[in-house]
Design a protein around this motif. Sequence first.
Motif, PDB file in Angstrom:
ATOM      1  N   ASP A 138       0.832  -1.211   0.000  1.00  0.00           N
ATOM      2  CA  ASP A 138       0.000   0.000   0.000  1.00  0.00           C
ATOM      3  C   ASP A 138       0.867   1.261   0.000  1.00  0.00           C
ATOM      4  N   ARG A 139       0.216   2.380  -0.267  1.00  0.00           N
ATOM      5  CA  ARG A 139       0.931   3.652  -0.152  1.00  0.00           C
ATOM      6  C   ARG A 139       0.141   4.582   0.764  1.00  0.00           C
ATOM      7  N   PRO A 140       0.853   5.414   1.562  1.00  0.00           N
ATOM      8  CA  PRO A 140       0.112   6.441   2.311  1.00  0.00           C
ATOM      9  C   PRO A 140      -0.432   7.459   1.316  1.00  0.00           C
ATOM     10  N   ILE A 154      -3.363   4.150 -10.648  1.00  0.00           N
ATOM     11  CA  ILE A 154      -2.521   3.007 -10.260  1.00  0.00           C
ATOM     12  C   ILE A 154      -1.672   3.297  -9.021  1.00  0.00           C
ATOM     13  N   GLY A 155      -1.058   4.482  -8.996  1.00  0.00           N
ATOM     14  CA  GLY A 155      -0.050   4.766  -7.977  1.00  0.00           C
ATOM     15  C   GLY A 155      -0.571   4.813  -6.557  1.00  0.00           C
ATOM     16  N   PHE A 156      -1.812   5.244  -6.385  1.00  0.00           N
ATOM     17  CA  PHE A 156      -2.309   5.393  -5.021  1.00  0.00           C
ATOM     18  C   PHE A 156      -3.492   4.479  -4.710  1.00  0.00           C
ATOM     19  N   TYR A 162      -8.980  -3.975  -7.339  1.00  0.00           N
ATOM     20  CA  TYR A 162      -8.995  -2.909  -8.349  1.00  0.00           C
ATOM     21  C   TYR A 162      -7.570  -2.552  -8.785  1.00  0.00           C
ATOM     22  N   TRP A 163      -6.647  -2.405  -7.803  1.00  0.00           N
ATOM     23  CA  TRP A 163      -5.258  -2.059  -8.132  1.00  0.00           C
ATOM     24  C   TRP A 163      -4.612  -3.184  -8.953  1.00  0.00           C
ATOM     25  N   ARG A 164      -4.902  -4.451  -8.590  1.00  0.00           N
ATOM     26  CA  ARG A 164      -4.319  -5.573  -9.350  1.00  0.00           C
ATOM     27  C   ARG A 164      -4.802  -5.545 -10.800  1.00  0.00           C
ATOM     28  N   LEU A 166      -5.633  -2.854 -12.458  1.00  0.00           N
ATOM     29  CA  LEU A 166      -4.920  -1.771 -13.154  1.00  0.00           C
ATOM     30  C   LEU A 166      -3.481  -2.185 -13.502  1.00  0.00           C
ATOM     31  N   ARG A 167      -2.829  -2.882 -12.591  1.00  0.00           N
ATOM     32  CA  ARG A 167      -1.449  -3.338 -12.877  1.00  0.00           C
ATOM     33  C   ARG A 167      -1.452  -4.307 -14.059  1.00  0.00           C
ATOM     34  N   ARG A 168      -2.489  -5.156 -14.112  1.00  0.00           N
ATOM     35  CA  ARG A 168      -2.556  -6.131 -15.210  1.00  0.00           C
ATOM     36  C   ARG A 168      -2.736  -5.400 -16.544  1.00  0.00           C
ATOM     37  N   ALA A 416       6.102   6.740  -1.080  1.00  0.00           N
ATOM     38  CA  ALA A 416       6.423   5.820   0.012  1.00  0.00           C
ATOM     39  C   ALA A 416       5.494   4.606  -0.019  1.00  0.00           C
ATOM     40  N   ARG A 417       5.762   3.654   0.826  1.00  0.00           N
ATOM     41  CA  ARG A 417       4.884   2.479   1.000  1.00  0.00           C
ATOM     42  C   ARG A 417       4.297   2.532   2.400  1.00  0.00           C
ATOM     43  N   LEU A 418       3.248   1.726   2.602  1.00  0.00           N
ATOM     44  CA  LEU A 418       2.588   1.669   3.913  1.00  0.00           C
ATOM     45  C   LEU A 418       2.391   0.209   4.284  1.00  0.00           C
ATOM     46  N   ALA A 477      18.107   1.035  -7.893  1.00  0.00           N
ATOM     47  CA  ALA A 477      16.713   0.736  -8.267  1.00  0.00           C
ATOM     48  C   ALA A 477      15.905   2.036  -8.296  1.00  0.00           C
ATOM     49  N   PRO A 478      16.235   2.940  -9.245  1.00  0.00           N
ATOM     50  CA  PRO A 478      15.547   4.246  -9.265  1.00  0.00           C
ATOM     51  C   PRO A 478      14.080   4.136  -9.667  1.00  0.00           C
ATOM     52  N   PHE A 479      13.656   2.976 -10.184  1.00  0.00           N
ATOM     53  CA  PHE A 479      12.244   2.777 -10.533  1.00  0.00           C
ATOM     54  C   PHE A 479      11.523   1.976  -9.452  1.00  0.00           C
ATOM     55  N   GLY A 480      12.152   1.819  -8.289  1.00  0.00           N
ATOM     56  CA  GLY A 480      11.562   1.012  -7.236  1.00  0.00           C
ATOM     57  C   GLY A 480      11.716  -0.469  -7.566  1.00  0.00           C
ATOM     58  N   SER A 481      10.951  -1.293  -6.874  1.00  0.00           N
ATOM     59  CA  SER A 481      11.073  -2.743  -7.054  1.00  0.00           C
ATOM     60  C   SER A 481       9.826  -3.404  -6.488  1.00  0.00           C
ATOM     61  N   GLY A 482       9.657  -4.684  -6.816  1.00  0.00           N
ATOM     62  CA  GLY A 482       8.536  -5.434  -6.236  1.00  0.00           C
ATOM     63  C   GLY A 482       7.224  -5.130  -6.928  1.00  0.00           C
ATOM     64  N   ARG A 483       6.129  -5.391  -6.210  1.00  0.00           N
ATOM     65  CA  ARG A 483       4.804  -5.303  -6.839  1.00  0.00           C
ATOM     66  C   ARG A 483       4.440  -3.917  -7.324  1.00  0.00           C
ATOM     67  N   ARG A 484       4.988  -2.889  -6.670  1.00  0.00           N
ATOM     68  CA  ARG A 484       4.606  -1.532  -7.076  1.00  0.00           C
ATOM     69  C   ARG A 484       5.728  -0.869  -7.861  1.00  0.00           C
ATOM     70  N   VAL A 485       6.621  -1.665  -8.424  1.00  0.00           N
ATOM     71  CA  VAL A 485       7.698  -1.088  -9.238  1.00  0.00           C
ATOM     72  C   VAL A 485       7.073  -0.230 -10.340  1.00  0.00           C
ATOM     73  N   CYS A 486       7.807   0.784 -10.793  1.00  0.00           N
ATOM     74  CA  CYS A 486       7.271   1.697 -11.806  1.00  0.00           C
ATOM     75  C   CYS A 486       6.872   0.936 -13.078  1.00  0.00           C
ATOM     76  N   PRO A 487       5.602   0.983 -13.476  1.00  0.00           N
ATOM     77  CA  PRO A 487       5.204   0.279 -14.700  1.00  0.00           C
ATOM     78  C   PRO A 487       5.683   1.011 -15.955  1.00  0.00           C
TER      79      PRO A 487
HETATM   80  C1  HEM Z   1      12.850   8.286 -15.543  1.00  0.00           C
HETATM   81  C2  HEM Z   1      11.592   8.025 -15.434  1.00  0.00           C
HETATM   82  C3  HEM Z   1      10.879   7.463 -14.222  1.00  0.00           C
HETATM   83  C4  HEM Z   1      11.328   7.193 -12.944  1.00  0.00           C
HETATM   84  C5  HEM Z   1      12.725   7.408 -12.380  1.00  0.00           C
HETATM   85  C6  HEM Z   1      10.206   6.651 -12.200  1.00  0.00           C
HETATM   86  C7  HEM Z   1      10.261   6.250 -10.867  1.00  0.00           C
HETATM   87  C8  HEM Z   1       9.200   5.666 -10.180  1.00  0.00           C
HETATM   88  C9  HEM Z   1       9.288   5.172  -8.823  1.00  0.00           C
HETATM   89  C10 HEM Z   1      10.523   5.236  -7.940  1.00  0.00           C
HETATM   90  C11 HEM Z   1       8.075   4.662  -8.492  1.00  0.00           C
HETATM   91  C12 HEM Z   1       7.693   4.008  -7.154  1.00  0.00           C
HETATM   92  C13 HEM Z   1       8.035   2.512  -7.250  1.00  0.00           C
HETATM   93  C14 HEM Z   1       7.908   1.705  -5.972  1.00  0.00           C
HETATM   94  O1  HEM Z   1       7.159   2.073  -5.058  1.00  0.00           O
HETATM   95  O2  HEM Z   1       8.575   0.638  -5.886  1.00  0.00           O
HETATM   96  C15 HEM Z   1       7.201   4.844  -9.640  1.00  0.00           C
HETATM   97  C16 HEM Z   1       5.879   4.459  -9.687  1.00  0.00           C
HETATM   98  C17 HEM Z   1       5.063   4.677 -10.765  1.00  0.00           C
HETATM   99  N1  HEM Z   1       5.422   5.203 -11.989  1.00  0.00           N
HETATM  100 FE1  HEM Z   1       7.278   5.792 -12.555  1.00  0.00          FE
HETATM  101  N2  HEM Z   1       9.116   6.593 -13.022  1.00  0.00           N
HETATM  102  C18 HEM Z   1       9.479   7.069 -14.271  1.00  0.00           C
HETATM  103  C19 HEM Z   1       8.676   7.175 -15.392  1.00  0.00           C
HETATM  104  C20 HEM Z   1       7.357   6.830 -15.450  1.00  0.00           C
HETATM  105  C21 HEM Z   1       6.519   6.942 -16.624  1.00  0.00           C
HETATM  106  C22 HEM Z   1       6.999   7.421 -17.985  1.00  0.00           C
HETATM  107  C23 HEM Z   1       5.258   6.546 -16.247  1.00  0.00           C
HETATM  108  C24 HEM Z   1       3.990   6.490 -17.054  1.00  0.00           C
HETATM  109  C25 HEM Z   1       3.726   7.169 -18.112  1.00  0.00           C
HETATM  110  C26 HEM Z   1       5.318   6.158 -14.846  1.00  0.00           C
HETATM  111  C27 HEM Z   1       4.245   5.683 -14.118  1.00  0.00           C
HETATM  112  C28 HEM Z   1       4.313   5.240 -12.796  1.00  0.00           C
HETATM  113  C29 HEM Z   1       3.165   4.720 -12.058  1.00  0.00           C
HETATM  114  C30 HEM Z   1       1.731   4.607 -12.583  1.00  0.00           C
HETATM  115  C31 HEM Z   1       3.638   4.344 -10.786  1.00  0.00           C
HETATM  116  C32 HEM Z   1       2.824   3.763  -9.632  1.00  0.00           C
HETATM  117  C33 HEM Z   1       2.907   2.240  -9.603  1.00  0.00           C
HETATM  118  C34 HEM Z   1       2.111   1.594  -8.478  1.00  0.00           C
HETATM  119  O3  HEM Z   1       1.994   2.179  -7.400  1.00  0.00           O
HETATM  120  O4  HEM Z   1       1.608   0.471  -8.647  1.00  0.00           O
HETATM  121  N3  HEM Z   1       6.603   6.340 -14.398  1.00  0.00           N
HETATM  122  N4  HEM Z   1       7.922   5.441 -10.664  1.00  0.00           N
END
Ligand code: HEM
Length: 541
Positions: A138-140, A154-156, A162-164, A166-168, A416-418, A477-487
């Motif tokens: 979860d996220r706060p 998706i992010g919050f 419902y979130w699953r 959206l991830r799919r 953040a995560r919760l 891991a600038p895009f995070g990791s695990g189930r909520r990794v950046c899609p």
């Molecule tokens: C350099 C580009 C980007 C970086 C560094 C980045 C980074 C991140 C990070 C750190 C998270 C949190 C991951 C976690 O909690 O483990 C995240 C989540 C997310 N990002 Fe990105 N992101 C980028 C680009 C994008 C783009 C282009 C999109 C969509 C157009 C996007 C959509 C999302 C969404 C929807 C989430 C929420 C996922 C969830 O909570 O299930 N991001 N991103």
Amino acid sequence: MISKDANWWIFALPAFLGSDRLLEDAYVVVPSIFLAFLALSLLTWALSPGGIAWRHGRNRKGRVPIHGPLGLPIFGSLLALRGRPGRDCLPHRVLAAAAARTPAGAQLMAFSLGSAPAVVSSDPRTAREILASPGFADRPLKRSARSLMFERAIGFAPAGAYWRLLRRVAASHLFAPRRVSAHGPARLLDCAAMVSRIAAEQRVRGFVALRDHLQLASLNSIMGSVFGKRYDVGRDAEELEDLRSMVREGFELLGAFNWSDYVPWLSYVHDPARVDERCARLVPRVKRFVRGIIAEHRRKNDEGSNKVAADEADFVDVLLSLDGDEKLDEDDMVAILWEMIFRGTDTTALLTEWIMAELVLHPRVQETLRRELADAASRGGGGGLTDADMARLPYLQAVVKEGLRMHPPGPLLSWARLSTSDVQLSNGMLVPAGTTAMVNMWAICHDPSVWEDPDTFMPERFLERDVDVRGGDLRLAPFGSGRRVCPGKNLGLATVTMWVAELVRRFEWAEHAACPVDLSELLKLSCEMKHPLHAVAVVRN
Ligand code: HEM
């Protein structure tokens, strides 16, 4: 260590004050006892390791306690974290310094965000456990995010069915690798338009303010992928400005530090940013804008005039085509589409700006990269490079990775995560349910025990040992990791890689004498250059 058991001596107060006088001077004694009690409670709160939110031994539920700095009553560590002027006062740096002073603080450190308990990890192993744990899915939710409809995006969206769903949809449709590459030629066109605007500015002013160009290109590129819409600065000036002002306002509302997110009762007496009022004004504008685009897509679909290959369809087409269990209602679609604009625009633009700033400061790296790009282009007959070509260029990949390491766009991973249940970590610490968890990716990326010479920009380090930046290796891991990794990670990486390649291929970048490169940071929703990059861009023929 002070704990709630230390309150025992409150019961000895009457004897201490003298029982005879107690009854005579009740009007003095009772308020005194009350004040003493209050002072003691505040002390007990303030002296709890981790601050007030960790009182009553919340940090000692596991075999190994979680230590943390003492916080202030009511505010916890908020004052220290708010971020003040000065390089070392930014939250990721404050937290990294505090973790270094705390026993086992890099693994996990407790602190208080007002009344909310929080932990931060600056260690790849603990970070992996947190991000991968189903207990942290979860996220706060900030007040502004809820008001701006992000609870349905998706992010919050809370972890659940419902979130699953959206991830799919995101994994199998929106960000499927074949769709990201099918949009490659359109991204290249956006990039070519940016290159000619940069060349024009260089001709007129003798230098380039790169940020404006990157922001316009990223807005256009994300608008293209999401809404199938691109803007021409001259022709669509009015609509473009309207969109930009909505995005700016949304960024400000989401990124602004808001005391009442952490001290909820404050919203009744103190709301200087007028968050509720501004969100209430922005939401109908956003709905009108996005619904207009959805209606246009529906009309074209009905007329049969929207004929694009499935992989080239934009996000609106994809969401409209969902059926059965996957079908979404219109307000949910508005939230999802709007969130993409937010997530996708600033991250790609600001990461490219950081990388270009480093390349201006490191002409040797810039030249090595240019040689690699020129060789690849001549092998391919001198034309443009595709995503697939660029994925095969080790130095280009290394430059982008080094940019992500030096300047992760979300130093604390932005979102953040919760914890939804107690989470037991392998080091013996236990994170109780309801705790906000952060990963200090900036601290990991600048840790000398993880990276040799961490403060030096040195892409060569990735030629010697490759690192998966998509969430598989928590050292980076600038895009995070695990189930909520950046899609959106593949889309983000493809865009930034293409821009860096084209900017270096088309121009020679040098420092502008009147405006030297300044790598100071400014942490908003993401971490951007405090002083936008101005550089001389000499066109290459
Ligand atoms: C350099 C580009 C980007 C970086 C560094 C980045 C980074 C991140 C990070 C750190 C998270 C949190 C991951 C976690 O909690 O483990 C995240 C989540 C997310 N990002 Fe990105 N992101 C980028 C680009 C994008 C783009 C282009 C999109 C969509 C157009 C996007 C959509 C999302 C969404 C929807 C989430 C929420 C996922 C969830 O909570 O299930 N991001 N991103």
